[in-house]
Motif scaffolding. Structure first.
Motif, PDB file in Angstrom:
ATOM      1  N   UNK A   1     -52.596  40.544  10.813  1.00 34.72           N
ATOM      2  CA  UNK A   1     -52.649  39.357  11.651  1.00 34.72           C
ATOM      3  C   UNK A   1     -51.240  38.970  12.091  1.00 34.72           C
ATOM      4  N   UNK A   2     -51.107  38.581  13.362  1.00 34.17           N
ATOM      5  CA  UNK A   2     -49.811  38.149  13.875  1.00 34.17           C
ATOM      6  C   UNK A   2     -49.456  36.782  13.317  1.00 34.17           C
ATOM      7  N   UNK A   3     -50.459  35.886  13.238  1.00 31.11           N
ATOM      8  CA  UNK A   3     -50.254  34.543  12.709  1.00 31.11           C
ATOM      9  C   UNK A   3     -51.577  34.052  12.148  1.00 31.11           C
ATOM     10  N   UNK A   4     -51.601  32.774  11.745  1.00 25.86           N
ATOM     11  CA  UNK A   4     -52.841  32.200  11.226  1.00 25.86           C
ATOM     12  C   UNK A   4     -53.893  32.033  12.311  1.00 25.86           C
ATOM     13  N   UNK A   5     -53.482  32.158  13.583  1.00 21.17           N
ATOM     14  CA  UNK A   5     -54.394  31.887  14.685  1.00 21.17           C
ATOM     15  C   UNK A   5     -54.828  33.134  15.454  1.00 21.17           C
ATOM     16  N   UNK A   6     -54.172  34.271  15.242  1.00 19.43           N
ATOM     17  CA  UNK A   6     -54.545  35.455  16.017  1.00 19.43           C
ATOM     18  C   UNK A   6     -54.214  36.734  15.266  1.00 19.43           C
ATOM     19  N   UNK A   7     -54.926  37.807  15.662  1.00 17.92           N
ATOM     20  CA  UNK A   7     -54.619  39.132  15.133  1.00 17.92           C
ATOM     21  C   UNK A   7     -54.495  40.106  16.295  1.00 17.92           C
ATOM     22  N   UNK A   8     -53.998  41.294  16.026  1.00 23.91           N
ATOM     23  CA  UNK A   8     -53.803  42.302  17.061  1.00 23.91           C
ATOM     24  C   UNK A   8     -53.981  43.678  16.456  1.00 23.91           C
ATOM     25  N   UNK A   9     -54.796  44.505  17.120  1.00 26.11           N
ATOM     26  CA  UNK A   9     -54.982  45.897  16.710  1.00 26.11           C
ATOM     27  C   UNK A   9     -54.556  46.794  17.862  1.00 26.11           C
ATOM     28  N   UNK A  10     -53.720  47.797  17.571  1.00 22.58           N
ATOM     29  CA  UNK A  10     -53.254  48.761  18.564  1.00 22.58           C
ATOM     30  C   UNK A  10     -53.738  50.140  18.132  1.00 22.58           C
ATOM     31  N   UNK A  11     -54.559  50.765  18.966  1.00 19.32           N
ATOM     32  CA  UNK A  11     -55.144  52.062  18.653  1.00 19.32           C
ATOM     33  C   UNK A  11     -54.818  53.042  19.767  1.00 19.32           C
ATOM     34  N   UNK A  12     -54.738  54.315  19.431  1.00 22.41           N
ATOM     35  CA  UNK A  12     -54.406  55.313  20.441  1.00 22.41           C
ATOM     36  C   UNK A  12     -55.127  56.624  20.218  1.00 22.41           C
ATOM     37  N   UNK A  13     -55.267  57.392  21.288  1.00 25.43           N
ATOM     38  CA  UNK A  13     -55.855  58.734  21.244  1.00 25.43           C
ATOM     39  C   UNK A  13     -54.914  59.682  21.981  1.00 25.43           C
TER      40      UNK A  13
END
Length: 355
Positions: A1-13
């Motif tokens: 999670x980036x902060x208490x209010x948001x998360x971010x997932x980065x995926x690649x192929x």
């Protein structure tokens, strides 16, 4: 999670022929304020090998965004978003079938982002901004309104005091104000997000002011009268002429501000008649004593003036049995405007009703 209010997932192929894909997925929320999610997917696709005749390189993308505001956050303003846009061929050509899923057969992508605000008071003022997008993935055509603006000012009584009842024709005069503005864009997938997509954009504003009043005559008759004023602004008009060399109509687009104004009138008079039909007779006791009935007769009259001053004519050559001749062709320079051309025919009507 980036902060208490948001998360971010980065995926690649990544694929051995050089193709690759990138996926960004984000979820955010703030209690009692808002919540939403954002997903962006991009793929660089390579077909065959460099040097072969069927070698091709193509990029596709898709953007999804959903945002909702908590009803407790701000009662006087609202913001919401539902976005699904991207390459028309994304779901059919995506290498990663997880991206396509059940959307493989989707042939329409649509989006809507809106904001509205209300200013409480006398009169109440409202306005909203909306951007919409509709994309046909089969024909690769895209239609957008970027944006649509709507505003309104609530009913006002300019000649009445703020306290007490309203009496007479003058004190009952009231008016409202409404405005709508649009910027419509029709383009294709290959021009999306390029400056050429704005070449054929059409924009305009429509202002409407309804005015009305009501009053009593001869104690028992209620009279209402009203008028509607309409003004349309546009930033593109047309001119037509007949090309005698080519033997066909020519249409020229003229850039620049232009406007037309229209109005209409209406009035009605009515009353209410009460009656009683008694069933009681002397010496007899009936269960049904009487029937009370109410009649509301009214007469109305409407006038819609002609606005043929906004129309022009040109001479067109036609071939008939008698040879070459000419005829007048009528047109309005506002024909292609967003809100259409004004009415050119006078009309009036009268109505009688009994309720």
């Amino acid at each position: 999670a980036i902060s208490d209010y948001m998360d971010l997932a980065v995926l690649g192929d990544y694929y051995t022929n050089g193709s690759f894909g990138l996926r960004l997925e984000n979820t955010y929320a703030k209690r009692y304020r808002f919540r939403g999610n954002l997903a962006f997917r991009y793929e660089n696709l390579i077909t065959s090998e460099r040097g072969f005749p069927d070698y091709a390189r193509n990029t596709i993308y898709n953007l999804r965004w959903s945002h909702s505001q908590d009803s407790k956050a701000n009662p006087s303003s609202r913001f919401s978003a539902s976005v699904n846009l991207g390459s028309s061929t994304y779901y059919r050509n995506s290498i990663n079938q997880i991206n396509a899923g059940s959307n493989y057969l989707t042939n329409t992508l649509s989006s809507s982002v809106s904001y509205s605000k209300t200013f409480e008071g006398e009169p109440q003022v409202n306005y909203s901004l909306t951007a919409t997008h509709s994309q046909n993935t089969n024909t690769q055509t895209i239609n957008m309104t970027l944006p649509t603006f709507q505003g309104s000012v609530g009913r006002m009584y300019p000649f009445a005091s703020k306290s007490g009842s309203k009496k007479g024709i003058i004190q009952n005069i009231n008016l409202q104000y409404n405005v709508r503005g649009e910027n419509r864009i029709a383009t294709v997938d290959s021009l999306f997000f390029k400056k050429e997509m704005f070449d054929d954009a059409r924009a305009g504003f429509q202002h409407t002011i309804p005015i009305s009043t009501n009053f009593k005559v001869f104690k028992h008759f209620s009279v209402s009268a009203g008028a509607n004023y309409n003004e349309v602004w546009t930033f593109k008009t047309i001119d037509k002429r007949f090309n005698t060399v080519l033997g066909e109509e020519e249409v020229e687009t003229i850039n620049g501000f232009d406007a037309y104004r229209t109005y209409n009138f209406s009035t009605s008079i009515g009353t209410t008649v009460y009656g009683m039909f008694n069933f009681e007779k002397e010496g007899k006791d009936t269960k049904l004593k009487a029937i009370r009935h109410v009649m509301r007769p009214s007469i109305s009259y409407n006038i819609n003036p002609a606005f043929d001053k906004y129309y022009n004519t040109y001479e067109e050559e036609v071939i008939t049995a008698d040879g070459l001749t000419t005829r007048d062709v009528e047109f309005s320079r506002f024909e292609d405007a967003i809100f259409g051309a004004p009415n050119k025919n006078f009309s009036s009507s009268m109505g009688i009703s009994l309720a």
